[in-house]
Write an enzyme that holds these catalytic residues in place. Structure first.
Site, mmCIF file in Angstrom:
data_model
loop_
_atom_site.group_PDB
_atom_site.id
_atom_site.type_symbol
_atom_site.label_atom_id
_atom_site.label_comp_id
_atom_site.label_asym_id
_atom_site.label_seq_id
_atom_site.Cartn_x
_atom_site.Cartn_y
_atom_site.Cartn_z
ATOM 1 N N CYS A 94 0.827 -1.216 0.000
ATOM 2 C CA CYS A 94 0.000 0.000 0.000
ATOM 3 C C CYS A 94 0.858 1.261 0.000
ATOM 4 O O CYS A 94 0.331 2.368 -0.097
ATOM 5 C CB CYS A 94 -0.936 -0.004 1.197
ATOM 6 S SG CYS A 94 -1.642 -1.627 1.509
ATOM 7 N N HIS A 369 -9.106 3.643 -1.043
ATOM 8 C CA HIS A 369 -7.718 3.175 -0.921
ATOM 9 C C HIS A 369 -7.355 2.230 -2.073
ATOM 10 O O HIS A 369 -7.230 1.029 -1.889
ATOM 11 C CB HIS A 369 -7.539 2.500 0.450
ATOM 12 C CG HIS A 369 -6.165 1.970 0.705
ATOM 13 N ND1 HIS A 369 -5.017 2.564 0.215
ATOM 14 C CD2 HIS A 369 -5.743 0.890 1.416
ATOM 15 C CE1 HIS A 369 -3.958 1.863 0.614
ATOM 16 N NE2 HIS A 369 -4.368 0.842 1.330
#
Lengths: 423, 138
Positions: A94, A369
């Site tokens: 991420c 996200h």
């Protein structure tokens, strides 16, 4: 004794843009990166000749898995008309696009390039929740954490339980306060996947039930709604759906230029003054389950380079992949003492109008996200805030000068912290 | 058994044999679970195998409702959660594990610090055997 690190020359962010984040049936990664690129171009007050770009660094975690497209670097260059200039894909789960940013900064600071494009993309919504969960779990320590059933939410849930065991005053309601706070900022962010407050989300569900002729929920307020396990199901105890960021598609870009030519692009460059990165361990080798070692190393490096202290940072985006994560990051970055992050949330200190605004963009929770795009999308927010261009979510501080962006990859395996200054 | 490399594959082979194994640095005597080939403290590579007693305390845990495919295959889903945990072993190291013998649908009844003992969850037979490490209340 570690030597004092410095950048070879100053580097500035001169443009920044992101696509709308969401779950898109009708857009793929290429569409999203064009959208983000055009937003970045539009942010350049004095424009840019695309021929000025000398190289690209680009973050992507796992489109290989989600849409069966690996090796996305040359595709990005081709789609933007930059072939045959060099493009490098970075992967740090991420935190992939912050790694792209970091390498891009080093490339400009070294004097090798003057203008570098950095960004990231992820396209996650074309698969089921279970498959998306499996995709994220690729970033776990698979033979040990993964094979005993841990998932991403599972690791953060176990971290939350360790935190609440150590700091007795903290409860799952403090986690919910994080989500409520982030969602308060989201209605003012047109790029957000869920541009709604939690109360708005509750009311939308009531409206939907009415329209469909279903039994109408009787929630008294947003707390009632969040406590209702049928509306806000458990994912990994104590984390419920509204403690978890969504599955998203999106892209983001920032344009880096050597400080000495930054004014060719804009009169308001945002200077990169701190960059830090750290690596972390899987659960079984962590000394302490209530913080992220990688965060603390990233913070130490970033503050060291910037020559400032945590109190000098006026606001920050932090990686709230799960509500507990925001609390721990704020402690690891030194904004609050260990064990006091939850109190800060309870006291409203991290709201947009508070003394330390956190995630004015709405955070990962409400903005979305798309993992490879998140790092540079956080920088889009810091860029806008420092330039006074954040519209309805602008931090009400006329002397806004220093902001941070914190990005976490995996379950804390790769963490970064970057500090930006408007001069 | 001393001939085996200090690897993930060896660790899993030992689980099939119902042994929970770690490695210890011969030079500085630091113990590691699971085993590793390079000492984190002195970078030494002279390791020896150590069998753990399989006793410990619950360091932290969670009850998981949305699991990976290999847990779904075992029958777990949103209405049948399972527990994953970290255990502080009596020997002073930690290990990731499944948590069995508890009610995963009532996680509030499970207490950090509770004493646990090892259990080996076998699936398949012969060469196809796979063993998952688990702990249950002592």
């Amino acid at each position: 004794m570690q030597k004092k690190r410095k950048l070879g020359r100053g580097v500035a962010v001169v443009g920044a843009g992101m696509s709308k984040f969401g779950m898109f049936k009708d857009k793929d990664s290429r569409d999203l990166l064009v959208e983000a690129y055009n937003e970045m171009l539009a942010s350049l007050d004095k424009g840019m000749d695309p021929n000025d770009i000398e190289a690209i660094w680009f973050g992507n975690f796992s489109n290989d898995f989600y849409v069966k497209q690996g090796h996305c670097g040359p595709i990005v260059a081709d789609w933007l008309g930059q072939t045959p200039k060099p493009v490098t894909r970075t992967e740090g789960a991420c935190a992939s696009s912050t790694l792209a940013f970091r390498d891009g900064v080093f490339a400009v600071a070294s004097g090798f390039y003057d203008v570098v494009l950095v960004g990231g993309v992820e396209e996650m919504s074309k698969v089921t929740t279970e498959i998306a969960t499996e995709g994220l779990a690729l970033a776990l320590d698979r033979p040990y954490e993964g094979m005993v059933g841990f998932t991403f939410p599972g690791v953060f849930a176990a971290t939350a339980n360790a935190y609440m065991h150590k700091y007795k005053g903290s409860t799952p309601d403090h986690l919910k306060m994080v989500s409520i706070k982030s969602h308060e900022n989201a209605p003012f962010n047109p790029k957000a996947q869920f541009p709604y407050s939690v109360r708005d989300m509750m009311n939308r569900r009531i409206e939907r039930a009415k329209k469909k002729g279903q039994p109408i929920p009787t929630w008294k307020d947003e707390w009632d709604y969040l406590h209702d396990l049928s509306a806000n199901p458990m994912v990994a105890w104590p984390l419920q759906v509204m403690d978890c960021c969504p599955i998203s598609d999106g892209a983001s870009f920032v344009l880096l230029a050597a400080e000495e030519i930054a004014k060719n692009f804009t009169d308001t460059p945002i200077h990169v003054i701190g960059i830090g990165q750290g690596s972390g361990r899987p659960l079984h080798t962590k000394d302490d389950l209530t913080y992220f070692e990688a965060n603390r190393n990233a913070a130490k490096e970033a503050y060291g380079l910037a020559g400032i202290e945590p109190k000098d940072v006026q606001f920050s985006e932090v990686h709230d992949c799960f509500s507990i994560a925001e609390i721990i990051h704020m402690e690891d970055l030194g904004f609050f003492k260990p064990g006091e992050g939850y109190k800060a949330v309870e006291q409203g200190l991290t709201k947009r109008g508070g003394p330390m605004p956190i995630n004015t963009s709405g955070g990962l929770k409400s903005k979305g996200h798309p993992v490879g795009a998140t790092g540079t999308a956080q920088m889009v927010e810091v860029f806008k805030q420092l330039r006074g261009e954040a519209g309805g979510r602008q931090i009400p501080n006329k002397n806004l000068r220093i902001g941070g962006s914190h990005n976490l990859g995996g379950t804390g395996g790769t963490c970064t912290f970057c500090i930006f200054e408007r001069r | 058994m001393e001939e085996r490399p200090f690897s993930v594959i060896s660790f899993n082979q030992f689980l099939n044999e119902e042994k929970l194994m770690g490695s210890r640095c011969k030079k500085c005597e630091v113990l590691y679970t699971p085993p590793r080939p390079i000492c984190l403290k002195c970078f030494g590579e002279e390791m020896e195998w150590v069998e753990l007693k399989g006793k410990g305390k619950l360091a932290t845990f969670t009850s998981i409702n949305v699991g990976p495919p290999w847990m779904v295959e075992q029958g777990y889903d949103r209405t049948h959660p399972y527990c994953s945990a970290v255990v502080d072993l009596d020997e002073g190291t930690r290990i990731d594990t499944r948590l069995e013998g508890v009610d995963a649908s009532k996680p509030e009844t499970i207490k950090i610090g509770m004493p646990l003992t090892v259990e080996f969850l076998h699936r398949g037979e012969g060469e196809n055997m796979q063993t998952t490490l688990a702990f249950k209340p002592a």
